[in-house]
Each structure stands twice: as structure tokens, then as C-alpha cells.
Design a protein around this motif. Structure first.
Motif, PDB file in Angstrom:
ATOM      1  N   VAL A 514       0.847  -1.200   0.000  1.00  0.00           N
ATOM      2  CA  VAL A 514       0.000   0.000   0.000  1.00  0.00           C
ATOM      3  C   VAL A 514       0.879   1.245   0.000  1.00  0.00           C
ATOM      4  O   VAL A 514       2.067   1.179   0.349  1.00  0.00           O
ATOM      5  CB  VAL A 514      -0.924   0.030   1.233  1.00  0.00           C
ATOM      6  CG1 VAL A 514      -1.874  -1.156   1.233  1.00  0.00           C
ATOM      7  CG2 VAL A 514      -0.107   0.059   2.521  1.00  0.00           C
ATOM      8  N   PRO A 515       0.324   2.406  -0.368  1.00  0.00           N
ATOM      9  CA  PRO A 515       1.101   3.648  -0.290  1.00  0.00           C
ATOM     10  C   PRO A 515       1.374   4.043   1.157  1.00  0.00           C
ATOM     11  O   PRO A 515       0.699   3.604   2.091  1.00  0.00           O
ATOM     12  CB  PRO A 515       0.198   4.674  -0.980  1.00  0.00           C
ATOM     13  CG  PRO A 515      -0.781   3.869  -1.791  1.00  0.00           C
ATOM     14  CD  PRO A 515      -0.971   2.596  -1.025  1.00  0.00           C
ATOM     15  N   ILE A 516       2.389   4.906   1.313  1.00  0.00           N
ATOM     16  CA  ILE A 516       2.753   5.416   2.639  1.00  0.00           C
ATOM     17  C   ILE A 516       2.090   6.775   2.853  1.00  0.00           C
ATOM     18  O   ILE A 516       2.077   7.630   1.962  1.00  0.00           O
ATOM     19  CB  ILE A 516       4.285   5.545   2.749  1.00  0.00           C
ATOM     20  CG1 ILE A 516       4.926   4.164   2.673  1.00  0.00           C
ATOM     21  CG2 ILE A 516       4.683   6.252   4.038  1.00  0.00           C
ATOM     22  CD1 ILE A 516       6.428   4.211   2.552  1.00  0.00           C
ATOM     23  N   PHE A 642      -1.746   3.544  -8.280  1.00  0.00           N
ATOM     24  CA  PHE A 642      -1.644   4.051  -6.913  1.00  0.00           C
ATOM     25  C   PHE A 642      -1.786   5.571  -6.889  1.00  0.00           C
ATOM     26  O   PHE A 642      -2.414   6.142  -5.987  1.00  0.00           O
ATOM     27  CB  PHE A 642      -0.297   3.649  -6.303  1.00  0.00           C
ATOM     28  CG  PHE A 642      -0.312   2.302  -5.643  1.00  0.00           C
ATOM     29  CD1 PHE A 642      -1.320   1.957  -4.759  1.00  0.00           C
ATOM     30  CD2 PHE A 642       0.689   1.379  -5.893  1.00  0.00           C
ATOM     31  CE1 PHE A 642      -1.324   0.710  -4.136  1.00  0.00           C
ATOM     32  CE2 PHE A 642       0.692   0.135  -5.283  1.00  0.00           C
ATOM     33  CZ  PHE A 642      -0.320  -0.202  -4.402  1.00  0.00           C
ATOM     34  N   THR A 643      -1.190   6.243  -7.863  1.00  0.00           N
ATOM     35  CA  THR A 643      -1.233   7.710  -7.909  1.00  0.00           C
ATOM     36  C   THR A 643      -2.664   8.220  -8.086  1.00  0.00           C
ATOM     37  O   THR A 643      -3.076   9.201  -7.468  1.00  0.00           O
ATOM     38  CB  THR A 643      -0.346   8.224  -9.050  1.00  0.00           C
ATOM     39  OG1 THR A 643       0.988   7.737  -8.865  1.00  0.00           O
ATOM     40  CG2 THR A 643      -0.317   9.739  -9.080  1.00  0.00           C
ATOM     41  N   GLY A 650      -8.113   4.237  -9.837  1.00  0.00           N
ATOM     42  CA  GLY A 650      -6.875   3.549  -9.487  1.00  0.00           C
ATOM     43  C   GLY A 650      -7.106   2.490  -8.424  1.00  0.00           C
ATOM     44  O   GLY A 650      -8.210   1.934  -8.309  1.00  0.00           O
ATOM     45  N   VAL A 651      -6.078   2.211  -7.630  1.00  0.00           N
ATOM     46  CA  VAL A 651      -6.182   1.193  -6.580  1.00  0.00           C
ATOM     47  C   VAL A 651      -5.676   1.768  -5.270  1.00  0.00           C
ATOM     48  O   VAL A 651      -4.877   2.718  -5.236  1.00  0.00           O
ATOM     49  CB  VAL A 651      -5.384  -0.073  -6.940  1.00  0.00           C
ATOM     50  CG1 VAL A 651      -5.936  -0.736  -8.184  1.00  0.00           C
ATOM     51  CG2 VAL A 651      -3.904   0.222  -7.093  1.00  0.00           C
ATOM     52  N   LYS A 671       7.792   5.285  -1.398  1.00  0.00           N
ATOM     53  CA  LYS A 671       6.376   5.615  -1.470  1.00  0.00           C
ATOM     54  C   LYS A 671       5.441   4.471  -1.041  1.00  0.00           C
ATOM     55  O   LYS A 671       4.250   4.711  -0.840  1.00  0.00           O
ATOM     56  CB  LYS A 671       6.002   6.021  -2.901  1.00  0.00           C
ATOM     57  CG  LYS A 671       6.635   7.343  -3.339  1.00  0.00           C
ATOM     58  CD  LYS A 671       6.102   7.771  -4.702  1.00  0.00           C
ATOM     59  CE  LYS A 671       6.670   9.129  -5.101  1.00  0.00           C
ATOM     60  NZ  LYS A 671       6.137   9.590  -6.400  1.00  0.00           N
ATOM     61  N   TYR A 672       5.979   3.233  -0.918  1.00  0.00           N
ATOM     62  CA  TYR A 672       5.100   2.101  -0.660  1.00  0.00           C
ATOM     63  C   TYR A 672       5.728   1.168   0.359  1.00  0.00           C
ATOM     64  O   TYR A 672       6.953   1.143   0.540  1.00  0.00           O
ATOM     65  CB  TYR A 672       4.816   1.327  -1.957  1.00  0.00           C
ATOM     66  CG  TYR A 672       4.283   2.203  -3.060  1.00  0.00           C
ATOM     67  CD1 TYR A 672       2.936   2.569  -3.101  1.00  0.00           C
ATOM     68  CD2 TYR A 672       5.127   2.693  -4.047  1.00  0.00           C
ATOM     69  CE1 TYR A 672       2.459   3.389  -4.107  1.00  0.00           C
ATOM     70  CE2 TYR A 672       4.669   3.511  -5.062  1.00  0.00           C
ATOM     71  CZ  TYR A 672       3.325   3.869  -5.078  1.00  0.00           C
ATOM     72  OH  TYR A 672       2.856   4.693  -6.057  1.00  0.00           O
ATOM     73  N   THR A 673       4.879   0.391   1.026  1.00  0.00           N
ATOM     74  CA  THR A 673       5.368  -0.562   2.022  1.00  0.00           C
ATOM     75  C   THR A 673       4.460  -1.792   2.048  1.00  0.00           C
ATOM     76  O   THR A 673       3.340  -1.760   1.524  1.00  0.00           O
ATOM     77  CB  THR A 673       5.420   0.084   3.419  1.00  0.00           C
ATOM     78  OG1 THR A 673       6.074  -0.816   4.327  1.00  0.00           O
ATOM     79  CG2 THR A 673       4.017   0.363   3.938  1.00  0.00           C
TER      80      THR A 673
END
Length: 715
Positions: A514-516, A642-643, A650-651, A671-673
Motif C-alpha cells: 500500500v502507499p505510505i 496508486f497515484t 486507481g487502486v 512511497k510504498y510498504t
């Protein structure tokens, strides 16, 4: 000879057996002879018949008339299914030898075997037992070769050429010598008695090898045989000498006649019947007649022996040491014996070991001290294999009608680091196939103990696009389109139901990414946040107090207070620094989503790699509807999704395998983890058909590559 020997040593017995011989050359002749003996002579027992096909009818006849049928040569296991209490087998059931054969197969690591058998009761009876025994040790039976009894040489050659085009090189032959010798002579002509082939024959032939001529033996060089073992006693050797002398007297024109294995069995069968008859009070030898009309058949007019039930009880309790070993009928059958393993070499055979029910394969037989040995090691003497070689054959070969393995590779334009197909713009064919998975496969092929030729075939449509999912690609191996698949194919349980995977060459797993969320403080007063206002006020008061003490009082006490204050300030400074660092760094690593159930509850979109098995996990395990799923093909496409965010097409998260996401995070690490769930998978492996003999060797080669320095170089 048996009767004269028996009554010579049992002169006090009050009963005597009178033989009424009849020659039964075929099934019809055996049936007619048995009907005559039971109806007209009213015999109390029948010793015979010679073949399993003849025995099938006679067993039913004996059961109807309560006349025991004692056979010393009908070996087919199918006769046991008749379940007649009046049938006694004074020889070995063919099913007893399948364990010895399967032990040989597994000891040498062969993964496939093809039975070749005659198309009759004798040949077909053993096949279900043999197949079950082989499948019980994970040995495939890809084909069953059936040879008709009246087959011509052309028909046999046609069947051999069919076997020649298959990859299996292990053959188990079960047929009489009359057909078997022709089979081996023709097999030599077509080149199937050369190096790399394995031939195992049952005692249907090994029991009569001494009767074959030198040209036949020459065509069977390297064959392994399984034969019932008889202890070499003085009584047996003396019987053979006496039999040969008597046979020579009765047949002066026949030179060098040899007694086969059925002679001692017939001798022991006669002894058993003579003992049983002595133990039964047989005062009346008549038959109870049945009332039938004048138009009734011979079968309907058969009488019933009054002594039959007592006689079968006496036979079942008879125990003695005969020429062939211990004679003891259990449910009408002799117990499993010891088998010799023999090897045809030179002008005859050479014993290379034994098989026992308790010890498995042993080089030397020690009946007094049997210990359980591993059946997975060829504990035998030296064996000369076909082609005059001492190296055990690997048991398979790439078929002669296929020069190269057809290896399917996935077409995945996004994560090309694993597999990349480069197309020729002019011919629209694959110019090259490269990538991490391909490099590993190259290294594995180099580590193989033999050369394997192959060609890569992209799983693509004519316009160069992927022809389907990874499941579709793997299914092409199952249906025979490809001989293997090399690529980023994950080892999954449902796929293993119809293909075989090698050892994984890269670790894997499934996780959600997922994004941070960026939670860093944006105002200028963020430096005040590490300490509470109470602590700031207390610290300021202490600064003023210490300053006043130092300024007003100049003494050792003031110096001591300053030292303590410096220590407190040091601790306070370190705590402040740590707290401020935490505020500025740790808070920015917080994920936007922490649980996958949150996505489902809030109806947010989830992405998955196109064609992967992740779609099935999302729909099946986590119950995501189709409307919440979006597929992607590349790291760049996932970043764009993601953006945009879930609300804008998006997702909000993606579920993917860790190897793919390592490549993704290498580009977008800040940007993601990864968050829960984290699912285990067995990694990437190469795909082969079920039971492929290549799998075992590729498995070892993968192990050697992954544990060596070559893997580090590839990575």
C-alpha cells in the motif's frame, strides 16, 4: 516317482492313490478330461491342470462337484478371485513376485516402466497387481503393451517400434518362453537390446531358461530375471538325478533333458494329497447323484463327492518340508517365497542377489538371520546391462521422433527482468528469450549429468501478445503441447495436481502493498513537540534556579550542583533528540491501509498482476467482487494506479508476490510498504509433465545451482 517315494517311506499307510492320467492339450481338452474323470471315474481329486486358462473352468467344475483341484503350474492371480475352497495352488501366485520387481525398479531410481505381456489369462492376471505395486512407489505405467498369443513376427515388430518412440526404457516382460524368446530376438533386431535399455522378466520365462538354445540366450544378454528360489538340499539334487535317469530310460532319443521348476512342485503337490487322503476316513468313494431330466447336460448330471469337505480340511492342515521348501496352504495358497535375481550373461545366467519379504534386496541370502534392509539401494552383485555395460541405465530417453524438448515460456511485457521475449520485427518470431529465470535454467542444464536439447516456444498469439494466464500456460504441459515450462511460474497446490514442479529456485510469498501516508509536521513549532509543556516549564525553572545558585554561592556545593545539572541536561538532550527524530521519520512510514478487510468494507479497489493466481486468492479466499479488482502488467502501470487512487479509477492496494514487488520497490521504495496479510508460497519452479523422468535429475541440478556461487552471479 512321487507316489513310489511317498509310499516307500510310508509303508504303514492304509490308503493308496491310484492315478488316472489324461492328456489335456488345450482348454477344451482339459474340460473334457475333467468331466470324464469326475462323472465316469468318480475321482476324489484332480492334480492339474497345466495352464491358468485351463484351471479357470476346472475350478468351477471342482467347486460344483466338491472335488479338490490341485494345480502345480497355474499361476494367474485372477484364479484367486473365484474364491473356491476346492482350489489349491501348489505353486507360487504370480502376484507374489510383483513386490520383488517393484523393489528392483525403485532401487535403481527408475520413474516409469512399461509391462509387456501375453493377451490371455496367464498374462493379464498379474497386471493389476504389478500396476498397483509400481504406482505405490510413485512409478508411472504410461503404457501397457499387449502381445496376442498367435502374433506374427511383423505384429511383434510393429509393437516394438511403437515402444521405441516412447521415452520409457524400462520393460517388464510376463509371457511364456515360446513367445518371449521371439520377442527378444526381434527386440535385438530393432536395436532395443542396446545400452540404455532395461529388461526385467518374470519367472514365466526364468523358470525355463535352461530349455532355451544358445541363439536365444544371445538375444537376451543383459536381461534381469526374477525366479522362485528353492533351497539347494540333498533331497532335491538326488531327485533331479533320479528323474533324469528315469526320463532317459523312457525317452532314449531325447538328449540332455532338464527338469524344470514345475517338476518339484508337482512332486510336492502329490505328497500333500497323499498325506491329506491318509488323514481322512474315506470309507465311501461314491458320488451323490443329482436328479436331472434325460435332456440334461453333462454338467447338470455331475454328482457330488461325499469326501470333498473332509479332504479340503485335511489339505488345509497339511504341513511338511518338501523339495521346494515349506508346504503350507493358507486359503489354498502357498506363502510368499524367496526370489532369486538373475542376470543373463554369456551362455547362461548369473545370480546377482535375492529378494525376501523381510529383507528386500540382499546380495547374499542368510535364512537364519534376516534383517530389514533398505529397499531403496541396489544391494545386488555386479550386473551386466544390455549393451555390455556395468553402468545402470537411467531408464528413459528422449523419444526418437522428438529431437528437442519443447519448452514454453511466458510472455510478460511488464516484469521483463524474469523473462523477456524479443521479437523479430520482420519474421514476427522470437529472436531471443532472456531474463533471470532463463539464466537459472541455463545453469541447471549445464549441471545435468547428460545433455538435454531444447527450444524455447513463447506462449503468445500471432501478434506477440500473451496467449493466456499462467494456469493456461501450465496446462499446455498437461495436454502435451509443451514438454516443460520455464519462467516465473509459482509452485501452487492446485497446479501440482496435473503437473510436476522442480525444486524452487527462488523464494517467494504473497503480501499486500500500500502507499505510505506522509504525517510529518509542517509548522515551524514542530521542535517543541518532543517534550510536554510541563517538562518545558520545569526545565526553564531549573535553569533559573541553578543560575541563581551558581551566581549567589561560590563554593564546593555550587560546583557539585552544576555537575549534577550537566548530567541531567545530557539525558534531557538525548531524549529530546530521539523524540524529534522519531517525529520527523517514523511517522512518515505509516501505511494508508493496515488490514485487507478494511479494503473490502470500504469498497476500495485492489490491483493484481494480470494472468497470475492472485486473482483466484482475492476472489476465493478474501471474497472480493469483480468490481473491486483491477489488473496491471508492469511496475509503471501499478504506480500510476496508486497515484490515481481508488476513487479515481486507481487502486488503494495490491496483492502480489514478493519477487515482483522487490522489483517494484527498487524503483519506488520511498512511497510504498508491505502490510498484512503475508501468505506463504513455495517459490518459482520449472514445470514438467506428471511422472517425467527428467524431474528427478533437474531437481538435483537445481539444488546444486542454488547452493553454489553461480546463483549469486545470476542475481
Amino acid at each position: 516317482m512321487a507316489l513310489s517315494d511317498f509310499y516307500a517311506t510310508h509303508a504303514s499307510y492304509r490308503t493308496r492313490i491310484v492315478l488316472n492320467p489324461r492328456d489335456s492339450k488345450d482348454v477344451i481338452g482339459a474340460a473334457a478330461a475333467a468331466l470324464y474323470l469326475i462323472k465316469n471315474v468318480q475321482v476324489q481329486a484332480i492334480i492339474g491342470p497345466h495352464t491358468s486358462m485351463q484351471a479357470n473352468f476346472l475350478i468351477n467344475l471342482g467347486n460344483k462337484s466338491q472335488v479338490p483341484i490341485i494345480s502345480f503350474s497355474a499361476t494367474s492371480p485372477s484364479l484367486t478371485f473365484l474364491r473356491s475352497p476346492y482350489f489349491f495352488r501348489a505353486t507360487q501366485n504370480d502376484s507374489s513376485k510383483v513386490k520383488a520387481i517393484s523393489t528392483i525398479v525403485v532401487a535403481f531410481g527408475w520413474r516409469e516402466a512399461v509391462p509387456i505381456y501375453i493377451d490371455d489369462e496367464f498374462g493379464e492376471g498379474i497386471i493389476p497387481y504389478l500396476t498397483d505395486a509400481l504406482q505405490g512407489i510413485n512409478v508411472r505405467v504410461p503404457y501397457r503393451s499387449v502381445i496376442p498369443s498367435p502374433a506374427s513376427d511383423d505384429q511383434i515388430s510393429e509393437e516394438l517400434y511403437k515402444l521405441l518412440t516412447m521415452q520409457t526404457r524400462v520393460f517388464i516382460v510376463h509371457m511364456p518362453p515360446s513367445l518371449g524368446t521371439r520377442l527378444f530376438a526381434l527386440a535385438k533386431e530393432v536395436g532395443m537390446m542396446s545400452e540404455g535399455y532395461v529388461w526385467i522378466v518374470t519367472d514365466g520365462m526364468t523358470n525355463l531358461w535352461s530349455l532355451t538354445n544358445p541363439p536365444t540366450i544371445d538375444s537376451m544378454q543383459g536381461v534381469l530375471g526374477v525366479r522362485t528360489y528353492f533351497p539347494g538340499t540333498n533331497e532335491l539334487e538326488n531327485f533331479k538325478v533320479r528323474w533324469k535317469r528315469k526320463f532317459q530310460q523312457d525317452n532314449p532319443t531325447i538328449i540332455n533333458a532338464e527338469l524344470n521348476i514345475f517338476g518339484p512342485w508337482a512332486y510336492d503337490a502329490t505328497f500333500a494329497l497323499a498325506m491329506a487322503i491318509e488323514n481322512v476316513s474315506m470309507g465311501n468313494f461314491s458320488f451323490n447323484k443329482t436328479n436331472v431330466s434325460s435332456s440334461g447336460t453333462d454338467l447338470e448330471s455331475l454328482g457330488v463327492s461325499q469326501n470333498g469337505p473332509q479332504l479340503i480340511q485335511a489339505l488345509s492342515s497339511t504341513k511338511f518340508r518338501g523339495l521346494t521348501g515349506d508346504i503350507n496352504f493358507v486359503n489354498g495358497q502357498l506363502q510368499s517365497p524367496v526370489f532369486q535375481i538373475v542376470n543373463v550373461n554369456g551362455n547362461g545366467e548369473r545370480r546377482v542377489g535375492f529378494w525376501t519379504p523381510k529383507s528386500g534386496l540382499v546380495k547374499e541370502l542368510n535364512l537364519a538371520n534376516r534383517s530389514t534392509n533398505s529397499t531403496h539401494k541396489p544391494n545386488l552383485g555386479p550386473i551386466i546391462w544390455p549393451g555390455d555395460t556395468i553402468s545402470p541405465p537411467k531408464g528413459w530417453k528422449i523419444p526418437t521422433n522428438e529431437k528437442k524438448l519443447r519448452i514454453g515460456v511466458p510472455v510478460n511485457g511488464g516484469f521483463s527482468e524474469f523473462v523477456k521475449v524479443t521479437w523479430d520485427p520482420n519474421s514476427h518470431t522470437a529472436a531471443s528469450v532472456t531474463g533471470y529465470c532463463i539464466d537459472v535454467f541455463y545453469a541447471v542444464m549445464v549441471a545435468m549429468p547428460y545433455v538435454v536439447t531444447y527450444e524455447f516456444i513463447p506462449f503468445a498469439t500471432p501478434d506477440g501478445k500473451s496467449a493466456g494466464t499462467y494456469d493456461d500456460l501450465i496446462f499446455q504441459v498437461y495436454n502435451g503441447t509443451y514438454d516443460a515450462v520455464v519462467g516465473d511460474t509459482t509452485i501452487v497446490a492446485n497446479r501440482s495436481q496435473y503437473v510436476d514442479f522442480t525444486l524452487p529456485y527462488i523464494e517467494s510469498g504473497v503480501s499486500m502493498f500500500v502507499p505510505i501516508r506522509d504525517n510529518r509536521r509542517k509548522n515551524a513549532w514542530v521542535f517543541l513537540k518532543p517534550l510536554t509543556w510541563d517538562l518545558w516549564l520545569t526545565s526553564a525553572c531549573f535553569f533559573l534556579f541553578i543560575g541563581f545558585v551558581v551566581w549567589r554561592v561560590v563554593s564546593n556545593l555550587a560546583r557539585f550542583v552544576v555537575i549534577i545539572w550537566c548530567f541531567v541536561v545530557l539525558i534531557l538532550t538525548q531524549s529530546y533528540t530521539a523524540s524529534l527524530t522519531s517525529l520527523l521519520t517514523v511517522q512518515q512510514l505509516q501505511p494508508t491501509v493496515t488490514y485487507i478487510q478494511e479494503l473490502l468494507k470500504k469498497e476500495k479497489k485492489v490491483g493484481f498482476l494480470k494472468g497470475s493466481f492472485i486473482e483466484g486468492i482475492l476472489k476465493g479466499r478474501f471474497r472480493f467482487p469483480e468490481s473491486q479488482l483491477i489488473e496491471y502488467q508492469s511496475p509503471e502501470e501499478l504506480h500510476d494506479l496508486f497515484t490515481k487512487g481508488s476513487a479515481n479509477g486507481g487502486v488503494a492496494a495490491t496483492l502480489n508476490e514478493i519477487p515482483y514487488m522487490k522489483l517494484f520497490l527498487a524503483k519506488y521504495w520511498f512511497k510504498y510498504t508491505a502490510v498484512e496479510p503475508k501468505l506463504r508460497t513455495n517459490g518459482f519452479g520449472f514445470v514438467f509433465p506428471r511422472g517425467s523422468p527428467l524431474v528427478a535429475d533437474v531437481f538435483k541440478a537445481v539444488l546444486n545451482v542454488t547452493q553454489g556461487d553461480k546463483m549469486n552471479q545470476i542475481e
